[in-house]
Write a protein that holds these residues in place. Sequence first.
Motif, PDB file in Angstrom:
ATOM      1  N   LEU A  18       0.829  -1.201   0.000  1.00  0.00           N
ATOM      2  CA  LEU A  18       0.000   0.000   0.000  1.00  0.00           C
ATOM      3  C   LEU A  18       0.863   1.251   0.000  1.00  0.00           C
ATOM      4  O   LEU A  18       0.599   2.211  -0.734  1.00  0.00           O
ATOM      5  CB  LEU A  18      -0.920  -0.009   1.217  1.00  0.00           C
ATOM      6  N   THR A  19       1.916   1.244   0.798  1.00  0.00           N
ATOM      7  CA  THR A  19       2.823   2.392   0.853  1.00  0.00           C
ATOM      8  C   THR A  19       3.437   2.676  -0.515  1.00  0.00           C
ATOM      9  O   THR A  19       3.540   3.839  -0.940  1.00  0.00           O
ATOM     10  CB  THR A  19       3.945   2.128   1.864  1.00  0.00           C
ATOM     11  N   ASP A  20       3.812   1.623  -1.222  1.00  0.00           N
ATOM     12  CA  ASP A  20       4.429   1.785  -2.537  1.00  0.00           C
ATOM     13  C   ASP A  20       3.444   2.378  -3.552  1.00  0.00           C
ATOM     14  O   ASP A  20       3.827   3.201  -4.394  1.00  0.00           O
ATOM     15  CB  ASP A  20       4.943   0.441  -3.053  1.00  0.00           C
ATOM     16  N   VAL A  21       2.189   1.976  -3.481  1.00  0.00           N
ATOM     17  CA  VAL A  21       1.196   2.503  -4.419  1.00  0.00           C
ATOM     18  C   VAL A  21       0.935   3.981  -4.143  1.00  0.00           C
ATOM     19  O   VAL A  21       0.817   4.798  -5.074  1.00  0.00           O
ATOM     20  CB  VAL A  21      -0.118   1.694  -4.339  1.00  0.00           C
ATOM     21  N   VAL A  22       0.867   4.344  -2.878  1.00  0.00           N
ATOM     22  CA  VAL A  22       0.698   5.764  -2.544  1.00  0.00           C
ATOM     23  C   VAL A  22       1.916   6.559  -3.021  1.00  0.00           C
ATOM     24  O   VAL A  22       1.778   7.677  -3.545  1.00  0.00           O
ATOM     25  CB  VAL A  22       0.479   5.948  -1.033  1.00  0.00           C
ATOM     26  N   SER A  23       3.101   5.996  -2.867  1.00  0.00           N
ATOM     27  CA  SER A  23       4.316   6.661  -3.352  1.00  0.00           C
ATOM     28  C   SER A  23       4.269   6.853  -4.861  1.00  0.00           C
ATOM     29  O   SER A  23       4.695   7.901  -5.388  1.00  0.00           O
ATOM     30  CB  SER A  23       5.554   5.842  -2.974  1.00  0.00           C
ATOM     31  N   ASP A  24       3.747   5.843  -5.580  1.00  0.00           N
ATOM     32  CA  ASP A  24       3.581   5.974  -7.032  1.00  0.00           C
ATOM     33  C   ASP A  24       2.658   7.146  -7.364  1.00  0.00           C
ATOM     34  O   ASP A  24       2.904   7.897  -8.317  1.00  0.00           O
ATOM     35  CB  ASP A  24       3.003   4.687  -7.622  1.00  0.00           C
ATOM     36  N   CYS A  25       1.598   7.301  -6.577  1.00  0.00           N
ATOM     37  CA  CYS A  25       0.649   8.393  -6.796  1.00  0.00           C
ATOM     38  C   CYS A  25       1.308   9.746  -6.546  1.00  0.00           C
ATOM     39  O   CYS A  25       1.027  10.729  -7.241  1.00  0.00           O
ATOM     40  CB  CYS A  25      -0.570   8.215  -5.886  1.00  0.00           C
ATOM     41  N   VAL A  26       2.197   9.777  -5.562  1.00  0.00           N
ATOM     42  CA  VAL A  26       2.918  11.017  -5.281  1.00  0.00           C
ATOM     43  C   VAL A  26       3.867  11.348  -6.433  1.00  0.00           C
ATOM     44  O   VAL A  26       3.925  12.492  -6.907  1.00  0.00           O
ATOM     45  CB  VAL A  26       3.707  10.895  -3.956  1.00  0.00           C
ATOM     46  N   GLU A  27       4.600  10.345  -6.897  1.00  0.00           N
ATOM     47  CA  GLU A  27       5.566  10.561  -7.974  1.00  0.00           C
ATOM     48  C   GLU A  27       4.881  10.990  -9.268  1.00  0.00           C
ATOM     49  O   GLU A  27       5.447  11.766 -10.055  1.00  0.00           O
ATOM     50  CB  GLU A  27       6.376   9.282  -8.217  1.00  0.00           C
ATOM     51  N   SER A  28       3.673  10.505  -9.494  1.00  0.00           N
ATOM     52  CA  SER A  28       2.953  10.859 -10.718  1.00  0.00           C
ATOM     53  C   SER A  28       2.167  12.157 -10.578  1.00  0.00           C
ATOM     54  O   SER A  28       1.545  12.621 -11.530  1.00  0.00           O
ATOM     55  CB  SER A  28       1.998   9.725 -11.109  1.00  0.00           C
ATOM     56  N   GLY A  29       2.185  12.727  -9.382  1.00  0.00           N
ATOM     57  CA  GLY A  29       1.496  13.994  -9.163  1.00  0.00           C
ATOM     58  C   GLY A  29       0.033  13.860  -8.824  1.00  0.00           C
ATOM     59  O   GLY A  29      -0.663  14.871  -8.678  1.00  0.00           O
ATOM     60  N   VAL A  30      -0.457  12.653  -8.682  1.00  0.00           N
ATOM     61  CA  VAL A  30      -1.871  12.445  -8.349  1.00  0.00           C
ATOM     62  C   VAL A  30      -2.139  12.815  -6.896  1.00  0.00           C
ATOM     63  O   VAL A  30      -3.203  13.333  -6.556  1.00  0.00           O
ATOM     64  CB  VAL A  30      -2.286  10.978  -8.611  1.00  0.00           C
ATOM     65  N   VAL A  31      -1.170  12.551  -6.028  1.00  0.00           N
ATOM     66  CA  VAL A  31      -1.294  12.873  -4.607  1.00  0.00           C
ATOM     67  C   VAL A  31      -0.166  13.808  -4.213  1.00  0.00           C
ATOM     68  O   VAL A  31       0.997  13.569  -4.558  1.00  0.00           O
ATOM     69  CB  VAL A  31      -1.225  11.583  -3.744  1.00  0.00           C
ATOM     70  N   ALA A  32      -0.520  14.897  -3.524  1.00  0.00           N
ATOM     71  CA  ALA A  32       0.501  15.820  -3.041  1.00  0.00           C
ATOM     72  C   ALA A  32       1.337  15.140  -1.967  1.00  0.00           C
ATOM     73  O   ALA A  32       0.813  14.386  -1.146  1.00  0.00           O
ATOM     74  CB  ALA A  32      -0.150  17.076  -2.480  1.00  0.00           C
ATOM     75  N   ARG A  33       2.639  15.389  -1.970  1.00  0.00           N
ATOM     76  CA  ARG A  33       3.519  14.739  -1.003  1.00  0.00           C
ATOM     77  C   ARG A  33       3.072  15.029   0.434  1.00  0.00           C
ATOM     78  O   ARG A  33       3.174  14.165   1.316  1.00  0.00           O
ATOM     79  CB  ARG A  33       4.956  15.217  -1.218  1.00  0.00           C
ATOM     80  N   ALA A  34       2.570  16.223   0.677  1.00  0.00           N
ATOM     81  CA  ALA A  34       2.123  16.589   2.023  1.00  0.00           C
ATOM     82  C   ALA A  34       0.915  15.762   2.469  1.00  0.00           C
ATOM     83  O   ALA A  34       0.642  15.631   3.668  1.00  0.00           O
ATOM     84  CB  ALA A  34       1.780  18.072   2.076  1.00  0.00           C
ATOM     85  N   ASN A  35       0.178  15.213   1.501  1.00  0.00           N
ATOM     86  CA  ASN A  35      -1.023  14.450   1.820  1.00  0.00           C
ATOM     87  C   ASN A  35      -0.805  12.936   1.792  1.00  0.00           C
ATOM     88  O   ASN A  35      -1.748  12.169   2.002  1.00  0.00           O
ATOM     89  CB  ASN A  35      -2.140  14.786   0.824  1.00  0.00           C
ATOM     90  N   ALA A  36       0.426  12.503   1.521  1.00  0.00           N
ATOM     91  CA  ALA A  36       0.687  11.075   1.313  1.00  0.00           C
ATOM     92  C   ALA A  36       0.280  10.229   2.517  1.00  0.00           C
ATOM     93  O   ALA A  36      -0.390   9.200   2.379  1.00  0.00           O
ATOM     94  CB  ALA A  36       2.155  10.851   0.981  1.00  0.00           C
ATOM     95  N   GLN A  37       0.682  10.657   3.719  1.00  0.00           N
ATOM     96  CA  GLN A  37       0.378   9.846   4.898  1.00  0.00           C
ATOM     97  C   GLN A  37      -1.121   9.814   5.164  1.00  0.00           C
ATOM     98  O   GLN A  37      -1.670   8.760   5.546  1.00  0.00           O
ATOM     99  CB  GLN A  37       1.103  10.391   6.128  1.00  0.00           C
ATOM    100  N   ALA A  38      -1.801  10.935   4.944  1.00  0.00           N
ATOM    101  CA  ALA A  38      -3.249  10.980   5.158  1.00  0.00           C
ATOM    102  C   ALA A  38      -3.965  10.050   4.177  1.00  0.00           C
ATOM    103  O   ALA A  38      -4.901   9.338   4.544  1.00  0.00           O
ATOM    104  CB  ALA A  38      -3.761  12.405   4.999  1.00  0.00           C
ATOM    105  N   VAL A  39      -3.529  10.046   2.912  1.00  0.00           N
ATOM    106  CA  VAL A  39      -4.121   9.166   1.921  1.00  0.00           C
ATOM    107  C   VAL A  39      -3.855   7.704   2.279  1.00  0.00           C
ATOM    108  O   VAL A  39      -4.742   6.850   2.179  1.00  0.00           O
ATOM    109  CB  VAL A  39      -3.583   9.487   0.504  1.00  0.00           C
TER     110      VAL A  39
END
Length: 224
Positions: free
Chosen positions: A148-169
Amino acid sequence: MSTVKPELPNLGGVPPTRTTYHHGALREELMSACLRLIESEGIAAVSLRRVAREAGVSPGAPYHHFADRSALLAALSADGFELLATRLIAARRAGSGGVGALSALVQAYVDFARSEPGYFRLMFRPELSEPHKHLAARTAGDAAFDVLTDVVSDCVESGVVARANAQAVLMAVWGLAHGIASLWLDGQLGEEGKLGTAPEQVTAQITRLLESAVTACGHDAEAT
């Protein structure tokens, strides 16, 4: 003159003791018996003596592989997390990436709980399996969470999720998946539950809302 001993009846319904187990097969049979016991009677019914009885072996046989009850539960928990990780990895690969992969993980998590209720009910009871004492259980749990952590990281790298929101997501997706799974297993979804809606339909609707929410969050981050 040889005599033939009569076969004694099995009184009281107690399973006959097996004495021909291969060393490795005994461990697997004990774990299978424990899992069946959890699914049929709940975790409270588990003891090494009861598991031995269910497996049809002597009361002392489990101690060849497990020092105590928590060691058995930890081994079973590790197997459950390994199976969950396999399901999540497959879902990640099958997903379309980004928020689609997050939705796929939620669906896979819920499906796992439905198909493996014995594992699921045990895996998140650390006071029973004591992962702080059993490295394999802790490592397997971390590996499943890392997907799950890796998928959220992928979303951050692709710009879908802001890095500041990664842990909340990350926590929102995990909480969502675990919440749906728990409600489903506890009978709170479906015709007999509080919502009166097919669990599959509820899960699909919620994952669509998840995709919309995460996408909107990413757009808001871009705007700022």
